[in-house]
Design a protein around this motif. Structure first.
Motif, mmCIF file in Angstrom:
data_model
loop_
_atom_site.group_PDB
_atom_site.id
_atom_site.type_symbol
_atom_site.label_atom_id
_atom_site.label_comp_id
_atom_site.label_asym_id
_atom_site.label_seq_id
_atom_site.Cartn_x
_atom_site.Cartn_y
_atom_site.Cartn_z
ATOM 1 N N CYS A 157 0.804 -1.227 0.000
ATOM 2 C CA CYS A 157 0.000 0.000 0.000
ATOM 3 C C CYS A 157 0.834 1.272 0.000
ATOM 4 N N ALA A 158 2.154 1.145 0.204
ATOM 5 C CA ALA A 158 3.089 2.278 0.209
ATOM 6 C C ALA A 158 2.927 3.172 1.427
ATOM 7 N N ASP A 159 2.177 2.743 2.450
ATOM 8 C CA ASP A 159 2.098 3.485 3.705
ATOM 9 C C ASP A 159 3.315 3.176 4.566
ATOM 10 N N SER A 174 -3.506 4.732 5.989
ATOM 11 C CA SER A 174 -4.351 5.545 5.107
ATOM 12 C C SER A 174 -5.740 4.944 4.936
ATOM 13 N N GLY A 175 -5.879 3.654 5.219
ATOM 14 C CA GLY A 175 -7.169 2.995 5.087
ATOM 15 C C GLY A 175 -7.701 2.972 3.675
#
Length: 355
Positions: free
Chosen positions: A13-15, A63-64
């Motif tokens: 997700c790149a978070d 970020s959800g």
């Protein structure tokens, strides 16, 4: 390995989030087809280490903005991950190049550099082997990457003299790469890449007949614009170079075969020849990464060794390589990336990709 807290960027997700030091891991239940939580503190230390090696952690996805997903439980226990993205137009040969590259690494293709690789995400690598490596080894041509892919193609563990670190590869469909929608999740991997391999098929400019000033490579251009402010290394790869095996200057490099040392002068010479070839072929747009990134190398490669031909069947047309699977120089771009990112060290490595 260490268990100290540090920030980790999820390769899905790149978070970014703080890597947890907790006893809970998730184990994949093959029969049920789901991940199940397991408290490893209830078993011996030897079993704990083994379960962590084969288990997963649920990404908190601060970020959800993505569905539930999991990453290897040991992902944050090693050095900084090295995330490499492959960028190229549809049918440029990205999937064949990546598959050959991963396969060559697994048969000790990097041994001369003191490097070995193994699976870090066992489930992902098994899927990658079944869907790509095994068919290619058997001489079958691979389908293109499906659109809408958001996860890494494979997550490996790179063991090098400079330290152990996760090695992550992204191979996204060319159709997604040229989609300018800022909400396109398939190109989110560009937010976290440490290096990019730009893939150009050898026949592309010859088919279009465009001049070097008129040519366009939208996948390259969109990626460059998103990465322009980041000083990461890059490699430009001319794939399907077996079609050029009797054409100078490519024939010189293809006939030379795989290399086993890092030689900055040799890499610079090949880069110079690839640059001249692309410029002469009218593929000026495919040279733009060379101008955009501070360290960049260029390479001729052949992922399969020849063209695929159709096989007559009662069902859908299948393609195979009649001369078998014979990759050539597919690890050269990766070796350059490893040198430019510090995974391979030394005086020669420090000079790779420099002007």
């Amino acid at each position: 390995m260490t268990t100290s807290h540090r920030q980790v960027r999820c390769p899905v997700c790149a978070d970014e989030f703080e890597w947890p030091d907790e006893p809970m891991v998730w184990l994949y239940n093959q029969a049920a087809g789901r991940y199940e939580a397991f408290d490893v503190s209830t078993v011996s230390s030897v079993k704990q280490a083994d379960l962590r090696r084969g288990g997963y952690r649920k990404c908190p996805n601060p970020s959800g903005d993505m569905v539930e997903h999991f990453i290897p439980a040991s992902y944050g226990d090693y050095g900084e991950p090295l995330v490499i993205g492959l960028v190229g137009a549809p049918s440029s040969g990205k999937t064949h190049l990546l598959t050959s590259m991963v396969r060559q690494m697994h048969i000790n293709g990097l041994a001369s550099h003191g490097i070995t690789v193994s699976a870090l995400d066992f489930l992902r690598h098994r899927r990658f082997r079944e869907q790509f490596i095994t068919p290619l080894e058997q001489g079958g041509a691979l389908p293109g990457t499906g659109t809408g892919m958001t996860e890494a193609a494979d997550i490996l563990l790179l063991r090098a003299p400079t330290g152990d670190r996760p090695l992550v590869f992204f191979d996204v469909a060319g159709e997604d790469l040229v989609n300018p929608d800022a909400r396109n999740r398939s190109t989110r991997f560009l937010l976290g890449v440490d290096a990019v391999i730009f893939v150009h098929a050898s026949e592309d400019p010859l088919e279009t007949g465009q001049s070097s000033t008129a040519s366009e490579n939208r996948s390259f251009e969109l990626a460059i614009e998103r990465l322009r402010d980041r000083r990461i290394p890059a490699a430009i790869v001319v794939t399907k170079s077996d079609r050029l095996r009797f054409v100078p200057p490519a024939e010189r490099w293809l006939h030379g075969g795989d290399e086993h040392t890092v030689n900055a002068a040799r890499i610079r010479a090949e880069s110079r020849d690839v640059y001249a070839y692309l410029h002469h072929a009218g593929a000026g747009a495919s040279l733009r990464p060379f101008e955009a990134f501070p360290r960049c190398t260029l390479h001729f490669t052949s992922a399969s060794g020849g063209d695929a031909v159709p096989v007559e069947t009662d069902g859908p047309t299948r393609w195979h390589f009649p001369r078998g699977f014979r990759p050539s120089r597919v690890l050269e771009p990766l070796v350059s990336i490893l040198a430019m990112t510090g995974a391979i060290s030394g005086h020669e490595a420090e000079k790779v990709g420099m002007p």
